[in-house]
Design an enzyme around this catalytic site. Sequence first.
Site, mmCIF file in Angstrom:
data_model
loop_
_atom_site.group_PDB
_atom_site.id
_atom_site.type_symbol
_atom_site.label_atom_id
_atom_site.label_comp_id
_atom_site.label_asym_id
_atom_site.label_seq_id
_atom_site.Cartn_x
_atom_site.Cartn_y
_atom_site.Cartn_z
ATOM 1 N N ARG A 1 0.854 -1.188 0.000
ATOM 2 C CA ARG A 1 0.000 0.000 0.000
ATOM 3 C C ARG A 1 0.890 1.239 0.000
ATOM 4 N NH1 ARG A 1 -3.683 -2.603 -1.703
ATOM 5 N NH2 ARG A 1 -5.747 -2.865 -0.779
ATOM 6 N N HIS B 1 -1.517 -0.227 -9.851
ATOM 7 C CA HIS B 1 -2.250 -1.109 -8.927
ATOM 8 C C HIS B 1 -2.800 -2.339 -9.663
ATOM 9 C CE1 HIS B 1 -4.588 -1.175 -4.864
ATOM 10 N NE2 HIS B 1 -4.418 -2.415 -5.341
HETATM 11 P P1 NDP Z 1 -2.169 -10.673 5.590
HETATM 12 O O1 NDP Z 1 -3.085 -10.006 6.552
HETATM 13 O O2 NDP Z 1 -2.284 -12.120 5.333
HETATM 14 O O3 NDP Z 1 -0.659 -10.418 6.044
HETATM 15 C C1 NDP Z 1 -0.219 -9.193 6.542
HETATM 16 C C2 NDP Z 1 1.197 -9.368 7.049
HETATM 17 O O4 NDP Z 1 1.662 -8.086 7.474
HETATM 18 C C3 NDP Z 1 1.279 -10.311 8.252
HETATM 19 O O5 NDP Z 1 2.458 -11.070 8.177
HETATM 20 C C4 NDP Z 1 1.363 -9.328 9.428
HETATM 21 O O6 NDP Z 1 2.040 -9.828 10.553
HETATM 22 C C5 NDP Z 1 2.165 -8.214 8.804
HETATM 23 N N1 NDP Z 1 1.986 -6.964 9.548
HETATM 24 C C6 NDP Z 1 0.845 -6.279 9.760
HETATM 25 N N2 NDP Z 1 1.084 -5.193 10.518
HETATM 26 C C7 NDP Z 1 2.399 -5.215 10.800
HETATM 27 C C8 NDP Z 1 3.254 -4.384 11.566
HETATM 28 N N3 NDP Z 1 2.802 -3.294 12.197
HETATM 29 N N4 NDP Z 1 4.562 -4.701 11.641
HETATM 30 C C9 NDP Z 1 5.034 -5.811 11.024
HETATM 31 N N5 NDP Z 1 4.278 -6.647 10.283
HETATM 32 C C10 NDP Z 1 2.976 -6.347 10.178
HETATM 33 O O7 NDP Z 1 -2.289 -9.841 4.234
HETATM 34 P P2 NDP Z 1 -1.998 -10.347 2.744
HETATM 35 O O8 NDP Z 1 -0.667 -11.013 2.714
HETATM 36 O O9 NDP Z 1 -3.156 -11.082 2.212
HETATM 37 O O10 NDP Z 1 -1.950 -8.939 1.991
HETATM 38 C C11 NDP Z 1 -1.000 -7.957 2.322
HETATM 39 C C12 NDP Z 1 -1.364 -6.638 1.660
HETATM 40 O O11 NDP Z 1 -1.132 -6.702 0.266
HETATM 41 C C13 NDP Z 1 -2.845 -6.245 1.741
HETATM 42 O O12 NDP Z 1 -3.172 -5.707 3.004
HETATM 43 C C14 NDP Z 1 -2.940 -5.219 0.641
HETATM 44 O O13 NDP Z 1 -2.631 -3.943 1.169
HETATM 45 C C15 NDP Z 1 -1.864 -5.641 -0.357
HETATM 46 N N6 NDP Z 1 -2.423 -6.112 -1.628
HETATM 47 C C16 NDP Z 1 -2.083 -5.462 -2.775
HETATM 48 C C17 NDP Z 1 -2.547 -5.881 -3.991
HETATM 49 C C18 NDP Z 1 -2.139 -5.202 -5.244
HETATM 50 O O14 NDP Z 1 -2.657 -5.495 -6.328
HETATM 51 N N7 NDP Z 1 -1.166 -4.308 -5.197
HETATM 52 C C19 NDP Z 1 -3.452 -7.040 -4.104
HETATM 53 C C20 NDP Z 1 -3.745 -7.648 -2.838
HETATM 54 C C21 NDP Z 1 -3.247 -7.208 -1.655
HETATM 55 P P3 NDP Z 1 1.458 -11.072 11.400
HETATM 56 O O15 NDP Z 1 1.661 -12.266 10.486
HETATM 57 O O16 NDP Z 1 2.307 -11.108 12.589
HETATM 58 O O17 NDP Z 1 0.015 -10.780 11.661
HETATM 59 C C1 OXD Z 2 -6.519 -5.882 -2.739
HETATM 60 C C2 OXD Z 2 -5.975 -5.107 -3.817
HETATM 61 O O1 OXD Z 2 -6.380 -5.479 -1.599
HETATM 62 O O2 OXD Z 2 -6.309 -5.368 -4.974
HETATM 63 O O3 OXD Z 2 -7.098 -6.957 -2.990
HETATM 64 O O4 OXD Z 2 -5.173 -4.194 -3.605
#
Ligand code: NDP
Ligand code: OXD
Length: 327
Positions: free
Chosen positions: A242, A290
């Site tokens: 993000r 994106h």
């Molecule tokens: P998840 O919720 O499965 O994973 C999030 C990860 O981030 C976890 O490992 C979590 O830690 C870690 N995390 C959260 N907060 C913190 C913090 N403060 N410090 C350190 N680590 C942190 O999400 P996804 O993997 O499914 O997706 C990740 C992101 O990818 C989405 O939130 C979205 O913003 C982005 N995305 C972008 C897309 C695009 O097209 N560009 C498409 C889809 C998603 P923990 O494991 O300890 O909880």
């Molecule tokens: C999602 C994205 O969060 O597309 O799924 O960014």
Amino acid sequence: MFTAPDKGPFCFGKDKTVLTIYFAAGQSRWPDYAAPLRTALAEAGIEAQLSPQCDDPSAVDYVIFAPGGEIADFTPFTRTKAVLNLWAGVEKIVSLPGLTQPLCRMVDPALTSGMVEWVVGHCLRHHLGMDRHIINPAHIWDPTCPPIASERPIAMLGMGALGEACARALQALGFPVTGWSRTPKTLEGLPCLHGEDGLRSALGCAQIAVLLLPSTPDTQGLLNAERLALMPKGAVILNPGRGPLIDDDALIAALDSGQIGHATLDVFRTEPLPAAHPFWSHPGVTVTPHIAAETRPQSASRVIVENIRRGEAGLPFLHLVDLARGY
Ligand code: NDP
Ligand code: OXD
């Protein structure tokens, strides 16, 4: 009343409850989702009235949602058992008024595949120095070979559904990957750090850092000047997570000084990225709009319906969001 504009309600048995499911994920998505959702509901034996229209929010059992969809306030959805998001990211939903219902984010195998391909593709572009040969107007014959993957450490910031899948794919190519997450994790064959010391240590040796963290109050501006300075000179940043994870001004300054060699960015604080934003014209930045990964109707419909099935069976929902934590 709810209407089912093209097909009408599903009815497979006389004595079963007919659920009311409101597709509030945007009218433009409805044509792609209507058939896959109906097929998945039928396969799960769930009778439902599924519609992109809603005249009575208090009669809705499940909401299928996406940012920019039809609902700005969940207060009237008094009977709703879950809000099922089509996106992985939930930062635009968690603070919507009236959201007290369980919120499930999307973990879609096809979306994960897309993200793995984007991350691996862009890592390999920088690792192999592909641009040198693709854009070579002076026809320079430079036989310098790039290092091999095992010589290129990568930090994966965020080790959730997407981060871990990307880390494993990069590991399979030979890259030494260090993960970083909020909580401690023990993953088979994959080192994962946490906390400030863990972040410093992951960044300190990473020639490529991939950001797959959610946007939450804790992750705003995470990659700031101080942390960019920890990385080896000329390191590469990939951000499909993000926009707010990065301090934009600090990144531009680090690119200008050569501390950061390149940044490939898929997400931005404002989207579409404004025409005047310096990222567009900076030679050290690649902008992708994106598109790193997208939820796909066929596979996502099965995920949505599995959660409806679980809700009806009294089982815990999958991929539940902690509203207070923000992801
Ligand atoms: P998840 O919720 O499965 O994973 C999030 C990860 O981030 C976890 O490992 C979590 O830690 C870690 N995390 C959260 N907060 C913190 C913090 N403060 N410090 C350190 N680590 C942190 O999400 P996804 O993997 O499914 O997706 C990740 C992101 O990818 C989405 O939130 C979205 O913003 C982005 N995305 C972008 C897309 C695009 O097209 N560009 C498409 C889809 C998603 P923990 O494991 O300890 O909880
Ligand atoms: C999602 C994205 O969060 O597309 O799924 O960014």
